[in-house]
Design a protein around this motif. Structure first.
Motif, mmCIF file in Angstrom:
data_model
loop_
_atom_site.group_PDB
_atom_site.id
_atom_site.type_symbol
_atom_site.label_atom_id
_atom_site.label_comp_id
_atom_site.label_asym_id
_atom_site.label_seq_id
_atom_site.Cartn_x
_atom_site.Cartn_y
_atom_site.Cartn_z
ATOM 1 N N LYS A 199 0.825 -1.204 0.000
ATOM 2 C CA LYS A 199 0.000 0.000 0.000
ATOM 3 C C LYS A 199 0.864 1.261 0.000
ATOM 4 O O LYS A 199 0.557 2.241 -0.697
ATOM 5 C CB LYS A 199 -0.930 -0.008 1.217
ATOM 6 C CG LYS A 199 -2.024 -1.070 1.159
ATOM 7 C CD LYS A 199 -2.856 -1.068 2.430
ATOM 8 C CE LYS A 199 -3.900 -2.180 2.416
ATOM 9 N NZ LYS A 199 -4.943 -1.950 1.402
ATOM 10 N N GLN A 244 2.373 1.831 -3.482
ATOM 11 C CA GLN A 244 1.418 2.432 -4.416
ATOM 12 C C GLN A 244 1.304 3.938 -4.194
ATOM 13 O O GLN A 244 1.271 4.724 -5.145
ATOM 14 C CB GLN A 244 0.050 1.758 -4.267
ATOM 15 C CG GLN A 244 0.023 0.330 -4.793
ATOM 16 C CD GLN A 244 -1.301 -0.363 -4.517
ATOM 17 O OE1 GLN A 244 -1.802 -0.343 -3.391
ATOM 18 N NE2 GLN A 244 -1.888 -0.965 -5.543
ATOM 19 N N LEU A 245 1.285 4.350 -2.932
ATOM 20 C CA LEU A 245 1.221 5.777 -2.635
ATOM 21 C C LEU A 245 2.499 6.479 -3.079
ATOM 22 O O LEU A 245 2.442 7.603 -3.605
ATOM 23 C CB LEU A 245 0.996 6.003 -1.136
ATOM 24 C CG LEU A 245 0.946 7.461 -0.686
ATOM 25 C CD1 LEU A 245 -0.138 8.235 -1.434
ATOM 26 C CD2 LEU A 245 0.724 7.549 0.829
ATOM 27 N N TYR A 300 2.337 7.101 -6.725
ATOM 28 C CA TYR A 300 1.347 8.161 -6.964
ATOM 29 C C TYR A 300 1.971 9.531 -6.684
ATOM 30 O O TYR A 300 1.788 10.481 -7.476
ATOM 31 C CB TYR A 300 0.141 7.915 -6.068
ATOM 32 C CG TYR A 300 -0.915 9.001 -6.109
ATOM 33 C CD1 TYR A 300 -1.908 9.003 -7.086
ATOM 34 C CD2 TYR A 300 -0.944 10.014 -5.136
ATOM 35 C CE1 TYR A 300 -2.890 9.995 -7.115
ATOM 36 C CE2 TYR A 300 -1.915 11.000 -5.157
ATOM 37 C CZ TYR A 300 -2.882 10.989 -6.148
ATOM 38 O OH TYR A 300 -3.846 11.975 -6.176
ATOM 39 N N PHE A 319 -6.287 9.478 -4.054
ATOM 40 C CA PHE A 319 -5.341 8.388 -4.308
ATOM 41 C C PHE A 319 -6.030 7.034 -4.232
ATOM 42 O O PHE A 319 -5.832 6.163 -5.098
ATOM 43 C CB PHE A 319 -4.183 8.440 -3.307
ATOM 44 C CG PHE A 319 -3.460 7.138 -3.128
ATOM 45 C CD1 PHE A 319 -2.688 6.614 -4.158
ATOM 46 C CD2 PHE A 319 -3.563 6.411 -1.944
ATOM 47 C CE1 PHE A 319 -2.030 5.392 -4.010
ATOM 48 C CE2 PHE A 319 -2.915 5.200 -1.780
ATOM 49 C CZ PHE A 319 -2.151 4.687 -2.820
ATOM 50 N N GLU A 320 -6.845 6.823 -3.229
ATOM 51 C CA GLU A 320 -7.468 5.513 -3.032
ATOM 52 C C GLU A 320 -8.400 5.147 -4.183
ATOM 53 O O GLU A 320 -8.604 3.959 -4.458
ATOM 54 C CB GLU A 320 -8.206 5.500 -1.685
ATOM 55 C CG GLU A 320 -7.237 5.490 -0.506
ATOM 56 C CD GLU A 320 -7.914 5.669 0.839
ATOM 57 O OE1 GLU A 320 -7.292 5.340 1.868
ATOM 58 O OE2 GLU A 320 -9.081 6.136 0.872
ATOM 59 N N GLN A 322 -5.781 3.909 -6.717
ATOM 60 C CA GLN A 322 -4.698 3.136 -6.123
ATOM 61 C C GLN A 322 -4.378 1.878 -6.916
ATOM 62 O O GLN A 322 -3.211 1.497 -7.070
ATOM 63 C CB GLN A 322 -5.063 2.773 -4.680
ATOM 64 C CG GLN A 322 -3.991 1.997 -3.919
ATOM 65 C CD GLN A 322 -4.376 1.841 -2.453
ATOM 66 O OE1 GLN A 322 -5.342 2.444 -1.976
ATOM 67 N NE2 GLN A 322 -3.623 1.032 -1.728
ATOM 68 N N HIS A 323 -5.409 1.230 -7.456
ATOM 69 C CA HIS A 323 -5.230 -0.043 -8.156
ATOM 70 C C HIS A 323 -4.368 0.091 -9.412
ATOM 71 O O HIS A 323 -3.852 -0.901 -9.925
ATOM 72 C CB HIS A 323 -6.594 -0.615 -8.545
ATOM 73 C CG HIS A 323 -7.372 0.259 -9.484
ATOM 74 N ND1 HIS A 323 -8.089 1.367 -9.061
ATOM 75 C CD2 HIS A 323 -7.533 0.208 -10.840
ATOM 76 C CE1 HIS A 323 -8.656 1.946 -10.099
ATOM 77 N NE2 HIS A 323 -8.348 1.275 -11.185
ATOM 78 N N TYR A 327 -1.514 1.574 -9.588
ATOM 79 C CA TYR A 327 -0.094 1.723 -9.255
ATOM 80 C C TYR A 327 0.510 0.414 -8.751
ATOM 81 O O TYR A 327 -0.151 -0.386 -8.097
ATOM 82 C CB TYR A 327 0.086 2.840 -8.223
ATOM 83 C CG TYR A 327 -0.262 4.193 -8.789
ATOM 84 C CD1 TYR A 327 0.676 4.946 -9.477
ATOM 85 C CD2 TYR A 327 -1.558 4.714 -8.662
ATOM 86 C CE1 TYR A 327 0.346 6.182 -10.025
ATOM 87 C CE2 TYR A 327 -1.900 5.941 -9.201
ATOM 88 C CZ TYR A 327 -0.935 6.666 -9.885
ATOM 89 O OH TYR A 327 -1.263 7.889 -10.430
ATOM 90 N N LYS A 354 2.591 -2.439 -6.809
ATOM 91 C CA LYS A 354 2.796 -2.798 -5.410
ATOM 92 C C LYS A 354 4.263 -3.131 -5.123
ATOM 93 O O LYS A 354 4.637 -3.361 -3.967
ATOM 94 C CB LYS A 354 1.921 -4.004 -5.044
ATOM 95 C CG LYS A 354 0.424 -3.739 -5.118
ATOM 96 C CD LYS A 354 -0.370 -4.971 -4.728
ATOM 97 C CE LYS A 354 -1.872 -4.706 -4.762
ATOM 98 N NZ LYS A 354 -2.651 -5.911 -4.366
#
Length: 226
Positions: A70, A73-74, A77, A147-148, A151-152, A154, A156
């Motif tokens: 998680k 991914q952020l 972003y 972002f959420e 999120q998918h 980006y 992992k």
């Protein structure tokens, strides 16, 4: 017996006491991983114990693997949307939760330093810190929500490291009791040094739990989180 002598010339300690105060108590030099960032140490822990629980918040439990994915991914972003470079600042203005831990790690992985801003601060203090720090963005509920939603999209996987142990990890602003608040800058190397020392001093193992008690805007929180 010698009333004419200056007090500064008179020693009140024995040789043993003086040696203990000046030498023994200060013999704290220790080897540590000077070239490692906090992110390096975190990712090493992910490899060692991917399925161990890293964060517990209310009914949510995240393993090290889940937390790593998680936050990766952020990080992707943030780099894509804010062109992050080492020593850039990203503010974090969120309530305490597992999402704030993701935000902190995501900022660190992006190569920026995080700037914690307590949500219950007076608005004029929040405004001052955001302006004075010149941070590139402030992660609040709106930005995190944006972002959420994507999120998918980006990866992992661990993001490529572009900073070093000598780059900033975080900035925490003082209370401002003697004037305007001032940002105290801390590098990754100092954070690593402190974290490893506290693991050793307190005998922390993977079976222990640490309560995150302090405000994220207070430096004691760094110890509790890391």
């Amino acid at each position: 017996e010698q009333p004419e002598r200056l007090i500064q010339e008179i020693g009140c300690l024995t040789f043993e006491e003086q040696n203990q105060l000046l030498t023994a108590f200060n013999d704290t030099n220790a080897a540590y991983l000077r070239d490692k960032t906090i992110v390096d140490l975190f990712e090493e822990q992910v490899r060692k114990t991917p399925n161990n629980i890293a964060v517990v918040f209310e009914e949510t439990k995240l393993t090290y693997q889940e937390l790593n994915e998680k936050s990766n991914q952020l990080a992707y972003y943030l780099r894509e949307n804010y062109a992050i470079k080492p020593d850039d600042l990203i503010g974090i203005k969120l309530d305490k939760s597992d999402r704030m831990i993701i935000a902190i790690l995501g900022v660190l992985k992006s190569a920026a330093a995080y700037l914690p801003i307590a949500v219950n601060y007076p608005q004029d203090r929040i405004d001052y810190i955001e302006q004075d720090s010149n941070c590139k963005a402030v992660i609040d509920e709106n930005i995190l929500g944006n972002f959420e939603q994507v999120q998918h999209k980006y990866s992992k996987e661990n993001i490529t490291k572009i900073n070093t142990a000598n780059d900033l990890a975080y900035i925490i602003y003082t209370s401002g009791s003697t004037g305007q608040p001032k940002g105290v800058m801390v590098e990754h190397s100092s954070n690593v040094n402190m974290s490893l020392d506290q693991i050793k001093t307190f005998g922390i193992t993977q079976n222990d739990k640490v309560v995150w008690f302090a405000s994220v805007a207070f430096d004691a929180s760094v110890s509790e989180i890391m």
